[in-house]
Structure formats: C-alpha cells, structure tokens
Scaffold this active site. Structure first.
Site, mmCIF file in Angstrom:
data_model
loop_
_atom_site.group_PDB
_atom_site.id
_atom_site.type_symbol
_atom_site.label_atom_id
_atom_site.label_comp_id
_atom_site.label_asym_id
_atom_site.label_seq_id
_atom_site.Cartn_x
_atom_site.Cartn_y
_atom_site.Cartn_z
ATOM 1 C CB CYS A 173 21.200 14.257 3.936
ATOM 2 S SG CYS A 173 19.056 14.837 4.831
ATOM 3 C CB ALA A 178 16.154 13.524 3.141
ATOM 4 N NE ARG A 210 8.559 10.080 1.246
ATOM 5 C CZ ARG A 210 8.041 9.636 1.658
ATOM 6 N NH1 ARG A 210 7.309 9.770 2.596
ATOM 7 N NH2 ARG A 210 7.696 7.631 1.762
ATOM 8 C CG HIS A 244 15.262 4.944 4.481
ATOM 9 N ND1 HIS A 244 15.502 4.172 2.896
ATOM 10 C CD2 HIS A 244 14.908 5.918 3.843
ATOM 11 C CE1 HIS A 244 15.233 5.176 2.010
ATOM 12 N NE2 HIS A 244 15.021 6.103 2.746
#
Lengths: 458, 541
Positions: B63, B66, B97, B195
């Site tokens: 999503c 994230a 991550r 992003h």
C-alpha cells in the site's frame, strides 16, 4: 544498541515504543489458515494483506495464501461492497477454495462495511457457489491485538458451522488450542486421541504451515479442520478451551450455540498447566491419562531436578501473548526461576490477575503489566538486571544491548529455526522448552568462564 | 515454433491465453493488457501498468503507507518515524526491510525502534489529533531526534485528523522539523503512490533548506536504500574514483544531508520508480541534472561510472574511473569465472519491485543466465517502455488523487550545472534525463507481466520451469515448494550487498548455491519410485 533507552521511566500517554502486540487481522488470518481448503480474505487496503502474509511467512518460512479487497480511495469513500463482491467472484473462479474467511481491517471497520449483509447478497446473487462457505470474523473494533483477532475468527467459525441441538457423539470433544503453533495443535490432537477420545480441533494449522517439500505445490495443503468436521462441533460432548484470551469467547459461544459445555484452561505449557489440561478432560469425560504421558511427565520433573542448580533463582524477563506468557511464567516459577518482569501488549486486566494468582506467595512479586511495550520492559530491566530474556524475536536488540541470554519464544520468531516443528505444549513440550532454557544458560556460562573454570562436565 | 528461450515447447501467446482462462471474462480482459510477448521487431510495445489490482486476485502489492514510510522515509535512521494509526502498520514495517543504517557522529540512531500512536477505539471515535501531538512531544522529550516524521494510516484519513496542522504546531513549538505524510494505505493502487507523496514532502520542506557547499565531484544517490549494505559498496567504488556522495535518498541517510542536497553537481537515479519525481523537481528548481544509473551487475556498474565521468568531462576523473573499472573488473571476473561456468545457460524469471526486475537482469546476464519472463509489482508504464513516454500516460482517478507539485526555478538557488549546449548534447546521448525501461532489454519471445498474480505465477512455473525465480517473501516459499529456488530481491534473503563489484560476487555465490543445493534431489523419496504391492492391489479393487 538501543542507546536511547534510559533506565528512567517517564510516563507515556500517547506514544507506543517497540510494541509487544500487533493488530487483529493477522490473528484472524492465522486462525483462518487452520480451516481446510480455506482462503483468508482481508477486506481492506492491499497493504494489510501484504504485511500479514509477509510476517506470517517470515515466521513459518512457508507459503501463506490470502487475498485482499484492494480498497482504493473510492472504495474508502463509497464503501467496499463492490470490492468484496468482485473478490468473491475472482476467488471462487480462480482459486476454488471450499471456505473464504473474511476479516475486516481498520479501514473497512471505520467505514462500517456490513460484511455479513454483503456476503448474504452475494450468495443470493449466485456469486458464492453452492456448497461453499463464506464466513467472517466480527471485529470488536480497535480493541485487543492479534490474539483477539484470532479469537474472533474462531468465534466466527462457531458462528457459521456449529449447529444447535445436535445429537451428541460419544467420546467426541472439541479442542480449542488457542493461538499456538502448528506442532502444538498437532500435539494437542494426539494427546486427546491417545485418551481414546475423538478430538475435533479447530483451528488446526498443522499440515498447512509445516508442509513437506516434495516438488509439488498445493495451494490448499491437506491440513486444517475440514468444513464437514466443523459442522459436527455441536455434536461434541464437551469443549476443552485453552487460553483465556484466545479461546474463551469462542468456547462460550459454542456452549451457547451448540449446547456444548466447556472447561477454560491455561495453555498447557509446563507441568501444572498440562496437569490441569488432563484433569479437565478426565473430569468431563471420564477418560484416563495414558501411561506414556505419565512417563513424559516424570521425565520432565526429572529434568527439572537434574538441572535445578542452573535454573534456581535465575531472574527472568518475559513478554509475549498473554495465554502463553501466563503458563510460561508458572512453569518457570515451578523450575525455581524468578520472573522479575512480565508484560504483554495485549490489553486485558485478567493477565495481571491470573499471574498474581499463580505467583502469589512463591517469590518476589514481579512487575506485571498488560498493554505495555518492550521499551518499558527494557527500562525495567535496566534497573533490575535479569539473567534471561524469554520472548519473541524483537527482544534480540535488548539481549544485545544488555548482553543477556535470550530464549526465543512466541510470535513472531523471525530469526531462528524450530518453533514451527517442535511443540511447547504437553509434558514433552515442557522438556523441549526446558532444554532450550538450560542450554542457553549453559552456553553463556561457558562463554563467560575463565580458562581455569571452563569445565568439561556441567 | 516459439523462441521462448527456456522452453521451446511453450508458445508464449498460447501461454497467455491459457493463463487468462482461469479468470472471470472481465478479469481476463483486464489482465490481458498487463501482459505482453516481447517482439524485438516491434517498436514501442505497450503494456498497462499502475492500474488497480483486481480484488481477490492475490497480488504481490502493498500500500501507499508501505511506499512512503517503509520505502522512502523509513531509512533515515536519525529521525523518529511515528506511525499514526492502529498498531499493525508500524509493527510490520519495524526493521523488516533491511535498510541498514550507521549513525553519524552525533550517535543518533532510532532505526531499531518502532513508534506508533497505537490508536484504539476511543481515539478513532473522538479523533486522534491530541494523541498525535502528545506522541510527538513524548518522542521529542525522550529521544531528541534530528527530525520527526508522521505517517497517517487508513483510518486517519477517514476520521479526518489534520496531521499537517498538528505537525506544523509541534514543529513551531519544539523547534524540530516535523514532516507529516498523508500516506493512508488506500491511496493510489500500490506502494507507488506513497513514493510520490514522500518525494513531494522531502522536496518542498527539506531539500534546499540549508546551503552547505559540497566539494569536488559531488553526486546525490537517489532511490538507493542500502538493503544489505548496497549503498556502502557503491560508496566504496565512488570514493575510489574520487566522487563524493552528498546525500543518499535514502539508504543510510541522515536528515541533515538532505537539506543541502541541491548543492551537489549531479543526481544519480537508481530506483527510477520511487524517486524520479524528486529528480525532476530538483532539476527544475535548482538546475541539478539527473542521470539514470544501475549499480547492480558488473557491466552495469562500469557503464554507470562511465556515465558519471561523461557528465563531469574531466580527463583526470575519466582516467581515474577507467583505472578503477579495470582494477575491479579484472578481480571480479576472475572470481566470477567458476560460477559463470556452472550458471551458463540457466534461466530466470524476475517478478519484483519497480526497478529491480530490470536492474537484476544486467547482473544475471553477467553470470550467463537468461531472463525468460519479468515484470514489476508497482511500476508505471515508463518503467517498462522508457521515460520518453511519460507525457503519453493518461492519468486515471487513482493517480490524480496524488498531488503533482507545480515547480518553478528558485529565484536565488537555481544554478544550471552545464551550458545549454552541453546539457542538450548529453540529453541526446541519453546520459541525462533518460531511462530506457525494461522492455527494450528483453529478447524476443520472453514474457513481460505487470502486477503478476498468484495464479499467473503458478502457471508460469509449471509451464516454463525456470532454474531460479527472483521475487519477494510472499512468493519465495510457494516457488520453492515446486522445487525451484527463489531469491528474494526485496530483502536479499538476509544477505548482501549485491550492488557493485563485491555484490556481484556475493550474488553469484548465492545463486550458484541455491541452484546447486544438493538437498533438492531428495524431494522425491526413494519409496515413491517402487510402489508397494498392497497399493497396487488397492487400485485394482
């Protein structure tokens, strides 16, 4: 390591640091994987499903299949009904499960999507094929943790599968294992079967999250409780429910709906909790504990005395899921160890109450806290150093910062092997746990011993 | 006859049709647009991307949160990142991550901590602004970070908490930068939206707020997240060449470095998907050009270094770069030789990320492996077809909801790095401002599949039987149950670095180990080969 954690505890009202719990849906997803040929479905944004699958996969190193309603901004504004209907269409045609187990996320909860109504309509419209089940977990909103999410999904299983007024089947008993590992679920079934009873255990993630590698992939592995089996839960004579937090609600619901009386016992980890597990079943059914189990019990007690001098008085900090931690604390105390700090992130005052009752009069009363986090636990043990840490993988940073031996136990374990293969429940499980604890302490003793005290026999 | 390299019996078009038969007709039609069979003779092959995943299809995608907190912002280790929402999102993005971090001289390192407002029923009903503000205060009091970020999760957007206002207030009162991100999970169609949101905020509130000069041949590295130490290997090589890294975005990043990032000479773009917005905006506002690079693979690394040398056009630097390339390549190729011998002719599939499914093809080719099918998880059309098509992409409703900042040159800080002629020349040479995308690098007969579903992946494995699949955690163990090794390219199977020259050796060693693991041959037990007599009788009955 964790250099910003100081021993001075200042009260925090709003900030959670290093949580000792996670959210409900992952527990609901885990529980749903314990139904045969079931696809868990996450009704919300894609990220939830992705995070839950990823985290369960990291813990089990196994495929974890689940689908999502893939909410977009539009769905969040106008409601997720079209997304759930489309999901069911896609799922049944493409993946052909027997059961779809829907759980809401905080997004669809906040919108107020009425899952049962959407599913009912979808069934009426022919989207759910005949003979297939779509079940759901009702959320008690944002309360609780992954443990309550698990409990809610199990309650949902009772809701959809348990029938009223069934003719009782002699010797059949329901086993609600609570939030434990696949090997625990397998072990509990066999412990009951060895007593000459017929267990209906649910959920049952054994043979789902520990499948053999043969070169053939099956999206729905052979394990999990079959739908037909779940339909007979109302015909059981009795339910053994383990763990207040993960099994009480479903057991009570099963009693109400199917007229099946239950005993609520602690998760059978350690001598006493396992004793109570057998006592509960023996009293309710008249079955006997097998000789082999009594022998295992004796072996466990034998170990507890054999290794006593490495365990006695050792200070321990414990954290994790309440049902497991309660039993574990009792077991450690029975081994002569001294829990000094016991916390869970899952809210529920019963945690503190039960632990106080168990540890009353045994030793110094430890710091016990529900709805707490690992930052707090770390602060406590900075003031009162411990000899051993027992909890999930996130404790590795504390273990390194304080140079303290660490036994991994609970969910999740992301960095060690074995938790998904060896049971912790039952007397044999106790032997396994005790082995990990003793060996961890002995490894440390050897590591720290000067040459002249580095001994061959321990 | 198919020219699909791995399996001459598979006709790729037929394969696509067969795969689509699993779906309801409308779903099949949608999915068809996300698949193509590569034909080198065809220019400008189109693929659909960055579109909604069909509900229920079992996608790899995550999503917006994230993408924002998890990918772009999370790696800044001297900041406290507060997830505003119920506990799950913060919990799952806690240390999973592998964006490794070493603290700077101030010793500030919050990368092993997880911070959340842990919203509960009461907070959802009555609003979470007060709780958020209190949480920011508590975080500042206890931890004194260099900056704080706040990430809103799904329910926050719905209950209408004004996280921006809370952040502004807290910033003014505490005197520390507080960045608030409205990165609710439902925004956009994947991580990609996150992003963009992260890029916008870093650009508008952080980059260019300090003017610390950066000496020498200076570059920023954009879209490199230091998974398994990738950034450190890249930095080692650049340093050896005499090139200085100003600010990394964002692997092993420190807050302060970002503030003067506009002072560097050149932006290097690794993961084009997650950071091209910032590169573009910085060029417009500060005149800093960007070049697409790929530091994954020996030849790709060397090619990228030559690109940098071409930009600076300094004979001394160019000769130093050539010397480093020669030294490093000589050593690496020697080490790779035995692996290459064993890996030659093996086939691979790559389904991952928004750039990695392309970047890793270069490394696979270095080792003699052939990519036979590839696709991204959350990319846009330009990641497949090249940056020249950006203006042709029609914005749909989901993309339109993500703000596009209007950027103009900064009145004082705009400083073109090259003469207009040189800039134009380098653009024509495709040194600057150009990413050619994945498709042109794929040979004829290979498959390109965007946002692959579980059903499609299963079909591909059964029909193509590749020797290895590069993918993520959710697919890894599915693929390996088939008896085919799968390398995680999000987290590197907890290994790395895989970047640069050292990384190529690490990667080769691991791929070789996985493909040639002696344990695979035990999958079939010796007992299955000779069925017992009783079993045969059972069948007859």
């Amino acid at each position: 390591m964790l250099d910003h954690t100081t021993s001075e505890i200042t009260p925090r009202k709003a900030l959670r640091v290093n949580p000792a719990k996670t959210c409900q849906p992952i527990g609901a997803m885990y529980a749903a994987l314990g139904i045969n040929r079931c696809l868990p479905h996450s009704h919300g944004s894609q990220g939830c499903c992705s995070y839950h699958r990823s985290h369960l996969t990291r813990h089990y190193k196994e495929p974890v299949m689940a689908s999502t309603s893939s909410f977009t901004e539009g769905a969040s504004v106008f409601g997720g009904s079209p997304n759930l209907r489309q999901s069911l269409k896609t799922i049944f045609q493409t993946y052909d499960p027997d059961v779809v187990a829907v759980h809401p996320t905080c997004l669809s909860e906040t919108i107020g999507d009425d899952i049962p109504t959407i599913v009912k309509k979808a069934s009426e419209d022919g989207i759910v094929p005949r003979g297939k089940w779509v079940i759901h977990a009702s959320p008690p909103s944002y309360a609780g943790s992954h443990v309550t999410g698990f409990s809610n999904m199990v309650k949902g299983m009772v809701d959809y599968f348990t029938n009223k007024g069934e003719k009782k089947v002699k010797g059949q008993i329901n086993i609600l294992p609570g939030y434990v590992e696949p090997p625990d679920m397998r072990k509990l079934k066999s412990m009951v079967a060895e007593m000459g009873l017929t267990p209906v255990g649910f959920p049952d993630t054994s043979d789902v999250l520990d499948t053999p590698k043969t070169g053939h992939y099956e999206m729905y592995p052979p394990g999990g409780t079959k739908g037909e089996k779940l339909l007979t839960t109302g015909a059981s004579e009795y339910t053994m429910a383990m763990g207040h937090f993960s099994s009480k609600d479903p057991a009570a619901h099963l009693e109400l709906k199917g007229g099946v009386p239950f005993t609520l016992s602690d998760t059978p980890i350690g001598v006493q909790a396992t004793d109570r597990f057998y006592q509960g079943i023996m009293e309710a059914t008249g079955a006997e504990i097998p000789k082999a189990q009594l022998d295992d019990r004796g072996r466990l007690v034998d170990m507890m005395t054999d290794y006593q001098h490495y365990l006695y008085g050792k200070k321990v900090a414990l954290w994790g899921d309440p049902d497991q931690v309660i039993s574990l604390a009792e077991f450690m105390s029975d081994m002569g160890m001294q829990p000094v700090c016991i916390i869970t992130g899952t809210p529920g005052k019963i945690f503190e109450k039960r632990l106080k009752a168990i540890l009353e009069g045994k030793a110094l009363m430890p710091v016990i806290a529900q709805k707490q986090d690992l930052f707090y636990l770390h602060q406590v043990i900075k003031k009162q150093p411990v000899d051993l840490l027992v909890g999930n993988t996130y404790g590795k940073y504390i273990a390194r910062a304080e140079d303290t031996p660490f036994v991994r136990f609970g969910f999740p374990i992301l960095d060690r092997a074995g938790h998904s293969y060896f049971p912790s429940v039952g007397y044999k499980g106790g032997i396994h746990l005790l082995t990990s604890i003793v060996n961890t302490l002995l490894d440390r003793q050897d590591r720290d011993a000067p040459d002249e005290r580095f001994e061959l026999v321990l | 006859m198919s020219d699909l390299k791995s399996c001459p019996t598979v006709e790729p078009d037929e394969f696509v049709d067969k795969t689509l038969k699993n779906y309801p007709p409308k779903v099949a039609k949608k999915r068809r647009a996300h698949m193509l069979v590569r034909q080198e003779s065809e220019e400008n092959q189109n693929i659909n991307a960055n579109a909604r995943s069909v509900p229920g299809i079992i996608t790899q995608r995550g999503c917006c949160y994230a993408g924002c907190k998890g990918v772009v912002i999370g790696p800044y280790g001297d900041m406290v990142h507060i997830t505003h929402g119920p506990i799950g999102c913060g919990f799952y993005s806690w240390l999973t991550r592998r964006n490794l971090f070493k603290p700077g001289e101030d010793g500030k390192n919050y990368s092993t901590y997880c911070f959340s407002t842990d919203m509960e029923e009461h907070d959802i009903i009555f609003g979470g602004e007060k709780k958020l503000k209190q949480a920011i205060y508590e975080a500042y009091e206890t931890f004194k970070p260099n900056a704080i970020s706040v990430h809103a999760t799904c329910p926050i957007g719905l209950i209408g908490d004004d996280v921006q206002a809370v952040a502004r207030e807290a910033e003014a009162e505490l005197g520390v930068k507080v960045l608030a991100f409205n990165c609710e999970g439902y925004k956009g169609v994947s991580q990609s939206a996150g992003h963009h949101i992260a890029n916008n905020k870093l650009f508008s509130e952080v980059v260019g707020t300090c003017d610390q000069p950066i000496e020498g041949y200076s570059v920023n590295i954009l879209g490199e997240y230091n998974i398994g130490g990738d950034a450190w290997e890249i930095e080692r090589i650049l340093k050896k060449c005499g090139i200085r890294v100003g600010a990394p975005f964002s692997g092993d990043g420190k807050f302060e470095e970002m503030t003067s990032a506009h002072m560097a000479s050149l932006n290097l773009v690794m993961c084009y998907r997650s950071i091209n917005y910032l590169a573009d905006m910085m060029e417009t506002r500060f005149g800093i050009p960007w070049a697409k690079v790929n530091f994954i693979g020996v030849s790709a690394m060397s090619k990228s270094l030559r690109k940098i040398a071409r930009f600076f056009e300094d004979p001394e630097l160019t000769s130093k770069v050539e010397q480093v390339i020669q030294e490093e390549e000589e050593r690496v190729y020697k080490e790779l030789a035995p692996y290459k011998e064993r890996l030659q002719g093996k086939t691979a599939m790559l389904f991952v990320g928004g750039s990695r499914a392309h970047h890793y093809q270069d490394l696979l080719k270095d080792l003699g492996l052939t990519p036979v099918a590839a696709g991204y998880e959350f990319a846009h059309r330009d990641d497949y077809e090249g940056s020249q098509i950006v203006s042709d992409i029609k914005l749909d409703a989901d993309s339109r909801n993500i703000e596009e900042l209007k950027v103009t040159p900064h009145p004082e800080k705009y400083r073109p790095r090259l003469s207009p002629e040189k800039q134009k020349q380098l653009e024509e040479e495709k040194v600057l401002k150009h990413y050619h995308g994945m498709i042109p690098d794929m040979p004829s007969g290979t498959l390109v599949i965007d946002d692959i579903s579980h059903a499609e992946l299963e079909r591909l494995i059964l029909d193509l039987r590749p020797d290895i699949v590069l993918s993520g955690i959710k697919d890894k163990y599915v693929i390996e149950k088939f008896g085919i090794p799968s390398k995680q390219i999000h987290n590197y199977d907890y290994s790395g670095p895989f970047s640069g020259y050292e990384g190529a050796i690490n990667f080769a060693r691991e791929i070789d180990m996985m493909i040639h693991n002696p344990a695979w041959k035990f999958m079939a037990s010796p007992f299955e080969k000779k069925p017992l007599l009783t079993a045969e009788l059972g069948v007859d009955k």
